[in-house]
Design an enzyme around this catalytic site. Structure first.
Site, PDB file in Angstrom:
ATOM      1  N   GLU A  99      -6.643  -1.877  -0.025  1.00 45.55           N
ATOM      2  CA  GLU A  99      -6.104  -3.210  -0.343  1.00 45.55           C
ATOM      3  C   GLU A  99      -6.374  -4.183   0.801  1.00 45.55           C
ATOM      4  O   GLU A  99      -6.506  -3.771   1.950  1.00 45.55           O
ATOM      5  CB  GLU A  99      -4.576  -3.112  -0.516  1.00 45.55           C
ATOM      6  CG  GLU A  99      -4.119  -2.835  -1.933  1.00 45.55           C
ATOM      7  CD  GLU A  99      -4.070  -4.091  -2.793  1.00 45.55           C
ATOM      8  OE1 GLU A  99      -4.694  -5.114  -2.429  1.00 45.55           O
ATOM      9  OE2 GLU A  99      -3.410  -4.043  -3.836  1.00 45.55           O
ATOM     10  N   ASP A 100      -6.404  -5.471   0.474  1.00 50.93           N
ATOM     11  CA  ASP A 100      -6.471  -6.480   1.527  1.00 50.93           C
ATOM     12  C   ASP A 100      -5.101  -6.684   2.167  1.00 50.93           C
ATOM     13  O   ASP A 100      -4.953  -6.659   3.380  1.00 50.93           O
ATOM     14  CB  ASP A 100      -7.040  -7.811   0.991  1.00 50.93           C
ATOM     15  CG  ASP A 100      -6.293  -8.343  -0.230  1.00 50.93           C
ATOM     16  OD1 ASP A 100      -5.408  -7.638  -0.772  1.00 50.93           O
ATOM     17  OD2 ASP A 100      -6.590  -9.475  -0.665  1.00 50.93           O
ATOM     18  N   ASP A 143       1.981  -7.505  -0.227  1.00 56.35           N
ATOM     19  CA  ASP A 143       2.935  -8.606  -0.064  1.00 56.35           C
ATOM     20  C   ASP A 143       4.237  -8.206  -0.771  1.00 56.35           C
ATOM     21  O   ASP A 143       5.049  -7.484  -0.204  1.00 56.35           O
ATOM     22  CB  ASP A 143       2.274  -9.856  -0.657  1.00 56.35           C
ATOM     23  CG  ASP A 143       3.082 -11.113  -0.481  1.00 56.35           C
ATOM     24  OD1 ASP A 143       3.891 -11.194   0.446  1.00 56.35           O
ATOM     25  OD2 ASP A 143       2.916 -12.056  -1.286  1.00 56.35           O
ATOM     26  N   PHE A 203       1.151 -17.278   4.706  1.00 52.24           N
ATOM     27  CA  PHE A 203      -0.007 -17.103   3.829  1.00 52.24           C
ATOM     28  C   PHE A 203      -1.266 -17.138   4.674  1.00 52.24           C
ATOM     29  O   PHE A 203      -1.553 -18.132   5.336  1.00 52.24           O
ATOM     30  CB  PHE A 203      -0.047 -18.201   2.752  1.00 52.24           C
ATOM     31  CG  PHE A 203      -1.033 -17.891   1.668  1.00 52.24           C
ATOM     32  CD1 PHE A 203      -0.673 -17.096   0.591  1.00 52.24           C
ATOM     33  CD2 PHE A 203      -2.336 -18.368   1.746  1.00 52.24           C
ATOM     34  CE1 PHE A 203      -1.594 -16.790  -0.404  1.00 52.24           C
ATOM     35  CE2 PHE A 203      -3.260 -18.065   0.752  1.00 52.24           C
ATOM     36  CZ  PHE A 203      -2.884 -17.275  -0.311  1.00 52.24           C
ATOM     37  N   ARG A 261     -12.727 -16.735   2.347  1.00 50.39           N
ATOM     38  CA  ARG A 261     -12.898 -15.277   2.455  1.00 50.39           C
ATOM     39  C   ARG A 261     -13.878 -14.920   3.578  1.00 50.39           C
ATOM     40  O   ARG A 261     -13.803 -13.856   4.156  1.00 50.39           O
ATOM     41  CB  ARG A 261     -13.457 -14.692   1.151  1.00 50.39           C
ATOM     42  CG  ARG A 261     -12.520 -14.783  -0.035  1.00 50.39           C
ATOM     43  CD  ARG A 261     -13.080 -13.960  -1.197  1.00 50.39           C
ATOM     44  NE  ARG A 261     -12.453 -14.293  -2.464  1.00 50.39           N
ATOM     45  CZ  ARG A 261     -11.309 -13.799  -2.907  1.00 50.39           C
ATOM     46  NH1 ARG A 261     -10.631 -12.959  -2.157  1.00 50.39           N
ATOM     47  NH2 ARG A 261     -10.819 -14.139  -4.078  1.00 50.39           N
TER      48      ARG A 261
HETATM   49  P1  IMP Z   1       1.545  -8.476  -4.079  1.00 48.91           P
HETATM   50  O1  IMP Z   1       1.428  -7.981  -5.492  1.00 48.91           O
HETATM   51  O2  IMP Z   1       2.590  -9.565  -3.985  1.00 48.91           O
HETATM   52  O3  IMP Z   1       1.777  -7.396  -3.070  1.00 48.91           O
HETATM   53  O4  IMP Z   1       0.229  -9.243  -3.735  1.00 48.91           O
HETATM   54  C1  IMP Z   1      -0.945  -8.606  -3.498  1.00 48.91           C
HETATM   55  C2  IMP Z   1      -2.116  -9.539  -3.616  1.00 48.91           C
HETATM   56  O5  IMP Z   1      -1.754 -10.909  -3.448  1.00 48.91           O
HETATM   57  C3  IMP Z   1      -3.093  -9.255  -2.496  1.00 48.91           C
HETATM   58  O6  IMP Z   1      -3.984  -8.235  -2.856  1.00 48.91           O
HETATM   59  C4  IMP Z   1      -3.759 -10.613  -2.319  1.00 48.91           C
HETATM   60  O7  IMP Z   1      -4.834 -10.755  -3.197  1.00 48.91           O
HETATM   61  C5  IMP Z   1      -2.688 -11.615  -2.673  1.00 48.91           C
HETATM   62  N1  IMP Z   1      -2.004 -12.112  -1.455  1.00 48.91           N
HETATM   63  C6  IMP Z   1      -0.761 -11.831  -1.037  1.00 48.91           C
HETATM   64  N2  IMP Z   1      -0.467 -12.462   0.120  1.00 48.91           N
HETATM   65  C7  IMP Z   1      -1.594 -13.147   0.446  1.00 48.91           C
HETATM   66  C8  IMP Z   1      -1.932 -13.982   1.575  1.00 48.91           C
HETATM   67  O8  IMP Z   1      -1.179 -14.206   2.525  1.00 48.91           O
HETATM   68  N3  IMP Z   1      -3.191 -14.494   1.550  1.00 48.91           N
HETATM   69  C9  IMP Z   1      -4.083 -14.267   0.559  1.00 48.91           C
HETATM   70  N4  IMP Z   1      -3.804 -13.482  -0.502  1.00 48.91           N
HETATM   71  C10 IMP Z   1      -2.568 -12.926  -0.555  1.00 48.91           C
END
Ligand code: IMP
Length: 180
Positions: A97-98, A101, A150, A163
């Protein structure tokens, strides 16, 4: 609409160092085994590319695309935009994963992948925002935990841009946006 970078949060050498650290951990944990790395597109593509080049174990790579965000906000709905090409049954899977969150994307993905009978699933993320978690999820390898900001760069986007920057940055507030 465009945004500008406000500050650099993580410099490139720190990113390179955590990639090497995670790769060393994976090389140790999976010594003598084969792994299937699942890159969660689009954000993890740069991390995956750097990580695989540090791995000494045998590994396959596959890609999955999911979407949960519009701009800076989670829609709360995870859509599978591209599924895996390969069968993961009996394989040792590492989800790459990147960023984790809220954890909703990861929770959804992990549940889905378990239905396909892999031998094991571990999770590896470049960045982690633990203070934002809405659901408890195990993350086995973490590059760097960050505060509730963010971020963009190193594969992460804001509306598909930024990116390509090789470090990690925080964008300026909305009030400072400029239109183009
Ligand atoms: P989650 O489902 O809330 O954990 O979000 C996961 C996805 O949201 C990540 O794989 C990212 O693509 C996107 N995301 C969450 N936070 C950020 C951020 O700070 N910058 C860019 N993308 C984010």
């Amino acid at each position: 609409m465009s945004k500008r970078i406000d500050k650099v949060l993580i410099e490139q050498p720190e990113v390179e160092a955590f990639v090497k650290r995670i790769a060393a951990d994976i090389n140790r944990d999976y010594a003598g085994k084969k792994v299937m790395l699942i890159c969660v597109l689009k954000g993890a593509f740069i991390f995956l590319a750097d990580l695989v080049r540090e791995l000494e174990i045998e590994c396959e790579v596959d890609f999955m695309a999911v979407s949960s965000y519009e701009g800076e906000h989670s829609t709360g709905v995870v859509r599978i935009l591209k599924d895996l090409d390969s069968d993961i049954s009996g394989k040792h899977v590492i989800i790459v994963e990147d960023i984790v969150d809220t954890g909703l994307t990861l929770d959804h993905l992990t549940s889905l992948l378990w239905t396909r009978n892999p031998a094991s699933i571990k999770v590896c993320t470049a960045f982690d925002k633990p203070s934002r978690r809405k659901i408890d999820c195990t993350v086995d390898y973490i590059g760097r935990s960050i505060p509730d900001e963010f971020i963009v760069g190193y594969g992460l986007d804001y509306n598909q841009y930024f990116r390509n920057i090789p470090f990690v940055a925080v964008l300026a507030d909305d009030a400072e946006e400029t239109d183009e």
